[in-house]
Design an enzyme around this catalytic site. Sequence first.
Site: not given
Ligand code: MRU
Length: 342
Positions: A49-51, A86, A187, A228, A238-239
């Site tokens: 996970r994470g962009a 995703r 997270q 994201d 973002n999240k």
């Molecule tokens: O659903 P996730 O855990 O992939 O979401 C992640 C986020 O929203 C992060 O803030 C974003 O991807 C930046 S990670 C450097």
Amino acid sequence: MQTLQTTSLRVVKNQLFILDQQALPQEKSWLDASSVEALVGHIHALRVRGAPLIGLSASLLLALLAERGNSRDELAVALETLRASRPTAVNLMNNLDRMKQALWQEDFVPALVAEALRLIEEDKQLCDAIAKAGSALVKPGSRLLTHCNTGGLATAGVGTALGVIAHAHQQGLVSNVWVDETRPLLQGGRLTAWELGELGVPYQLIVDSMAASLMAKGEVDAVWVGADRIAANGDVANKIGTYSLAVLAKFHGIPFYVAAPHTTLDPDCPNGEAIPIEQRAASEVTGVAGSFGAVQWAPEKARVYNPAFDVTPAALIAGWVLDTGVVTPEAVSNGFFRGSAA
Ligand code: MRU
């Protein structure tokens, strides 16, 4: 491909492994992700996970599949399947666009391998540049608040918002980090708390709804989050929970910063309304699961609304900290992100 290791990706003997981010911090287990099916499954389950990391893992897998003898047509199908895994984080699409260009080169196998490795190396450098640019905004003795996980686990390097915080800590500027636990998948509680602990950065874990009262008491000097997708008008996906933090920060006169590499920019997306927001399973809200097992507290038939991300309007953001430097609200109003190529 050569052996490769980042915080959460590993290539050994032409196989891709991912560090299971659903099992952390209790278990550090590496899972095989050497097929499209396996990697897509890990991405759906947020084990990867994470962009930035999603895009990098997909690019590495394509390169490995090419080395294993997959044809150009097979790789093109794999690329599109990975692209659809995703919908919100645009780094995946931006990275795969670069891989697609390599795929159309005559000698596509070495081209794909070189491009995937370049993306990994670049991401490390982007993270370092963001950390440097962002920490210049951190005042001595800062109490910072962050949401979700934006660290080394989510990138190939030191992270984005968390990279800024870690760099600022190394410079002696951080007195405390408030870590939102980040429901529903936690997270913050599981990953950011673990990373900050490993880095020796002082932090306190809070549940998401505690941020307002901390701000009211004057206990937060700045909010730092990742992204994201950044639309052409500066709106940021973002999240889920990021938008409420931005509203709270504005009300309390606290600067709200977004840290992201240029691979998170989407100049073709006019504004936040046009960003696709992933809807996720009800089970993430009706209970919780991890290496500790699974529990459900809500009624079996509870109806649930579970968007994985929200959109923070540009008007609430004090600065977009990119690898290229800090972008101000004035620059964004003057069209800075329009036409900026990823
Ligand atoms: O659903 P996730 O855990 O992939 O979401 C992640 C986020 O929203 C992060 O803030 C974003 O991807 C930046 S990670 C450097």
